[in-house]
Design a protein around this motif. Structure first.
Motif, PDB file in Angstrom:
ATOM      1  N   ALA A 110       0.857  -1.192   0.000  1.00 10.14           N
ATOM      2  CA  ALA A 110       0.000   0.000   0.000  1.00 10.14           C
ATOM      3  C   ALA A 110       0.890   1.239   0.000  1.00 10.14           C
ATOM      4  CB  ALA A 110      -0.910   0.002   1.228  1.00 10.14           C
ATOM      5  N   LEU A 111       1.962   1.172   0.775  1.00  7.61           N
ATOM      6  CA  LEU A 111       2.966   2.231   0.805  1.00  7.61           C
ATOM      7  C   LEU A 111       4.277   1.634   0.294  1.00  7.61           C
ATOM      8  CD1 LEU A 111       4.078   5.025   1.757  1.00  7.61           C
ATOM      9  CD2 LEU A 111       4.394   4.015   4.012  1.00  7.61           C
ATOM     10  N   ASN A 112       4.924   2.323  -0.615  1.00  9.97           N
ATOM     11  CA  ASN A 112       6.201   1.826  -1.143  1.00  9.97           C
ATOM     12  C   ASN A 112       7.356   2.684  -0.644  1.00  9.97           C
ATOM     13  OD1 ASN A 112       4.220   1.328  -3.877  1.00  9.97           O
ATOM     14  ND2 ASN A 112       5.352  -0.376  -3.021  1.00  9.97           N
ATOM     15  N   VAL A 113       8.408   2.023  -0.208  1.00  7.12           N
ATOM     16  CA  VAL A 113       9.600   2.754   0.251  1.00  7.12           C
ATOM     17  C   VAL A 113      10.878   2.119  -0.288  1.00  7.12           C
ATOM     18  CG1 VAL A 113       8.573   3.501   2.447  1.00  7.12           C
ATOM     19  CG2 VAL A 113       9.868   1.374   2.366  1.00  7.12           C
ATOM     20  N   VAL A 114      11.878   2.954  -0.420  1.00  7.74           N
ATOM     21  CA  VAL A 114      13.231   2.467  -0.674  1.00  7.74           C
ATOM     22  C   VAL A 114      14.116   3.032   0.414  1.00  7.74           C
ATOM     23  CG1 VAL A 114      15.230   2.628  -2.216  1.00  7.74           C
ATOM     24  CG2 VAL A 114      12.954   2.244  -3.167  1.00  7.74           C
ATOM     25  N   MET A 115      14.795   2.143   1.120  1.00 11.47           N
ATOM     26  CA  MET A 115      15.670   2.576   2.216  1.00 11.47           C
ATOM     27  C   MET A 115      17.113   2.401   1.797  1.00 11.47           C
ATOM     28  SD  MET A 115      16.279   3.017   5.756  1.00 11.47           S
ATOM     29  CE  MET A 115      15.035   2.345   6.845  1.00 11.47           C
ATOM     30  N   GLN A 141       7.058  -5.963  -2.391  1.00  8.90           N
ATOM     31  CA  GLN A 141       6.314  -4.704  -2.231  1.00  8.90           C
ATOM     32  C   GLN A 141       5.667  -4.225  -3.529  1.00  8.90           C
ATOM     33  OE1 GLN A 141       7.894  -0.845  -1.371  1.00  8.90           O
ATOM     34  NE2 GLN A 141      10.009  -1.488  -1.668  1.00  8.90           N
ATOM     35  N   VAL A 142       6.099  -4.742  -4.680  1.00 12.82           N
ATOM     36  CA  VAL A 142       5.407  -4.362  -5.909  1.00 12.82           C
ATOM     37  C   VAL A 142       4.496  -5.468  -6.431  1.00 12.82           C
ATOM     38  CG1 VAL A 142       7.037  -2.590  -6.660  1.00 12.82           C
ATOM     39  CG2 VAL A 142       7.415  -4.957  -7.348  1.00 12.82           C
ATOM     40  N   GLU A 301      13.098   3.774  -9.605  1.00  9.42           N
ATOM     41  CA  GLU A 301      12.528   3.827 -10.955  1.00  9.42           C
ATOM     42  C   GLU A 301      11.710   2.571 -11.250  1.00  9.42           C
ATOM     43  OE1 GLU A 301      12.535   6.481 -12.640  1.00  9.42           O
ATOM     44  OE2 GLU A 301      14.061   7.605 -11.548  1.00  9.42           O
ATOM     45  N   LEU A 302      12.234   1.445 -10.778  1.00  3.03           N
ATOM     46  CA  LEU A 302      11.532   0.179 -10.993  1.00  3.03           C
ATOM     47  C   LEU A 302      10.135   0.202 -10.346  1.00  3.03           C
ATOM     48  CD1 LEU A 302      13.283  -3.252 -10.604  1.00  3.03           C
ATOM     49  CD2 LEU A 302      10.963  -2.951  -9.810  1.00  3.03           C
ATOM     50  N   ILE A 303      10.092   0.701  -9.125  1.00  2.00           N
ATOM     51  CA  ILE A 303       8.802   0.779  -8.420  1.00  2.00           C
ATOM     52  C   ILE A 303       7.867   1.722  -9.169  1.00  2.00           C
ATOM     53  CG2 ILE A 303       7.667   1.584  -6.301  1.00  2.00           C
ATOM     54  CD1 ILE A 303      10.099   0.450  -4.762  1.00  2.00           C
ATOM     55  N   LYS A 304       8.408   2.863  -9.616  1.00  2.00           N
ATOM     56  CA  LYS A 304       7.588   3.798 -10.392  1.00  2.00           C
ATOM     57  C   LYS A 304       6.998   3.090 -11.613  1.00  2.00           C
ATOM     58  CE  LYS A 304       6.467   8.017 -12.147  1.00  2.00           C
ATOM     59  NZ  LYS A 304       5.880   7.735 -13.445  1.00  2.00           N
ATOM     60  N   GLY A 305       7.833   2.310 -12.291  1.00  2.00           N
ATOM     61  CA  GLY A 305       7.378   1.588 -13.473  1.00  2.00           C
ATOM     62  C   GLY A 305       6.310   0.550 -13.155  1.00  2.00           C
ATOM     63  N   GLU A 306       6.443  -0.114 -12.011  1.00  2.00           N
ATOM     64  CA  GLU A 306       5.518  -1.202 -11.677  1.00  2.00           C
ATOM     65  C   GLU A 306       4.207  -0.713 -11.071  1.00  2.00           C
ATOM     66  OE1 GLU A 306       6.390  -4.977 -11.951  1.00  2.00           O
ATOM     67  OE2 GLU A 306       7.285  -3.720 -13.515  1.00  2.00           O
ATOM     68  N   GLU A 309       3.764   5.060  -9.381  1.00  2.00           N
ATOM     69  CA  GLU A 309       4.082   6.202  -8.527  1.00  2.00           C
ATOM     70  C   GLU A 309       5.454   6.012  -7.912  1.00  2.00           C
ATOM     71  OE1 GLU A 309       1.222   8.166  -5.897  1.00  2.00           O
ATOM     72  OE2 GLU A 309      -0.121   6.514  -6.355  1.00  2.00           O
ATOM     73  N   TYR A 310       6.106   7.127  -7.608  1.00  2.00           N
ATOM     74  CA  TYR A 310       7.399   7.031  -6.937  1.00  2.00           C
ATOM     75  C   TYR A 310       7.221   6.623  -5.480  1.00  2.00           C
ATOM     76  CZ  TYR A 310      10.109   8.961 -10.760  1.00  2.00           C
ATOM     77  OH  TYR A 310      10.743   9.133 -11.948  1.00  2.00           O
ATOM     78  N   PRO A 311       8.127   5.785  -4.967  1.00  2.00           N
ATOM     79  CA  PRO A 311       8.086   5.427  -3.544  1.00  2.00           C
ATOM     80  C   PRO A 311       8.687   6.549  -2.698  1.00  2.00           C
ATOM     81  CG  PRO A 311      10.006   4.447  -4.564  1.00  2.00           C
ATOM     82  CD  PRO A 311       9.258   5.172  -5.665  1.00  2.00           C
TER      83      PRO A 311
END
Ligand code: ATP
Ligand code: MG
Length: 364
Positions: A110-115, A141-142, A301-306, A309-311
């Motif tokens: 539901a919420l995407n993050v990159v740490m 997460q995706v 970028e990968l998360i944005k693509g999948e 939205e940006y994480p």
């Protein structure tokens, strides 16, 4: 997407805390042991239902308390969502918009993050388990269905391993049981591996140009997935199943002798090559850090693509570790598009152009 509000109750060293954020760079400034990483970790846990630092959830609960609660309000293209995660001795309970989620795998994502934290150097230097965990968390997460297959796989793996331990004095019954378990295991292994192949392919596509940019055109990064059976990204599901079956046929005696499952996603690894040389073996400290950074930026970028939205980006204690060029490269990449959280013990290490755009929080 971005996080508007964060509320912590009995989380690590926070009894109660409430913060509002803007959709830009948020800097947590404070001396050692004040609770900077704890806030970053809380945001990560809100998204992933797991800590990046520990697999023992109990550590997240404030000492001498019964439970910890993390609540957040997030803003997405599709509208705003309220998330709640309660951690207690009984386990974790997650809610989205006040509705309890039956499975955590349905909540995650539901919420995407990159740490990006100092421990991420272990992505390159550490054991294969660190890299498998990275892959699993990021695909999870995706693509929540990945976590379902992985969960099934791990369950079957445990069953198969305990049967293997008792196979030396084998009976007809055990042989049949082993065949059934192997068939089921192979099915889930194929579902896991096919998604890993796709993830690595996408990660490679994004990471290569990013790494070239950070290294001023000097370095070419290649990511390689090393499977423990003769499977490849060109195979479809049924071919992969077939390949695993053949593999298990071949290693049957050795598995019985050793009493464990010797092939499958739980034995696979990743390698990173810079200009054709394995970074784990030959890379300098700086090259290893750059590699880890490229992977993290690629993930954004990968998360944005999948997911479209940006994480959020969480940078714990790493910004001041990067030289000016890498810092500004990173900030140009995220420029105004990615809500970013940064921790630091002093403002000196952070470029003034970052500080100009940031909201500051003093942690004491
Ligand atoms: P540094 O600059 O050294 O990284 P930090 O500000 O990131 O420091 P944190 O890692 O957030 O510090 O930790 C802050 C404090 O939280 C530590 O002193 C630690 O002992 C405390 N702490 C950790 N877990 C718990 C817990 N479960 N209950 C209460 N306090 C805890
Ligand atoms: Mg810290």
């Amino acid at each position: 997407m971005h996080l508007n509000e964060l509320r912590l109750t009995n989380y690590r060293n926070y009894k109660k805390m409430e913060l509002s954020f803007e959709n830009k760079i948020n800097v947590f400034l404070g001396e050692n042991a004040q609770g900077k990483t704890n806030v970053m970790e809380a945001i990560y846990v809100l998204a992933m239902a797991n800590s990046h630092r520990t697999s023992r959830d109990k550590e997240l609960i404030k000492w001498d308390e019964e439970y910890a609660k993390i609540e957040g309000r997030i803003e997405k293209k599709t509208g705003s969502l309220s998330l709640q995660l309660v951690i207690s001795q009984q386990g974790k309970k997650a809610k989205v918009n006040h509705l309890e989620q039956k499975k955590l795998s349905e909540y995650i994502g539901a919420l995407n993050v990159v740490m990006f934290a100092p421990e991420d150097l272990n992505l390159v230097k550490g054991s294969p388990g660190v890299r498998r965990r990275f892959i699993d968390m990021e695909i999870g997460q995706v693509q929540p269905v990945y976590l379902y297959h992985l969960g099934q796989y791990i369950k079957l793996l445990q069953q198969r391993n305990s049967l293997l331990k008792n196979m030396r004095n084998s009976s007809q019954e055990k042989m049949i049981m082993m065949e059934i378990l192997t068939d089921q295991l192979v099915e889930q292994a194929a579902n896991v591996i096919i998604r890993r192949f796709r993830f690595i392919e996408l990660l490679q596509e994004w990471a290569e140009p990013i790494h070239r940019g950070i290294s001023r055109n000097l370095e070419e990064l290649k990511i390689q997935y090393n499977p423990s059976a003769e499977v490849s990204e060109t195979m479809d599901l049924s071919k992969i199943v077939e390949a695993y079956k053949q593999k298990f046929d071949k290693i049957k005696d050795r598995e019985i002798e050793r009493g464990v499952t010797l092939a499958g996603p739980h034995r696979d690894d990743l390698s990173f090559f810079v200009n054709g040389k394995d970074v784990q073996t030959f890379g300098s400290q700086g090259q290893q850090r750059t590699t880890a950074l490229s992977l993290k930026l690629a993930e954004i970028e990968l998360i944005k693509g999948e997911v479209g939205e940006y994480p959020l980006l969480l940078l714990d204690d790493v910004l001041s570790e990067l030289d000016d060029f890498r810092q500004s490269h990173l900030l140009n990449t995220i420029q105004g598009r990615v809500q970013t959280f940064v921790t630091t013990t002093s403002v000196e290490g952070i470029h003034h152009s970052t500080l100009d755009k940031a909201s500051m929080f003093e942690v004491k």
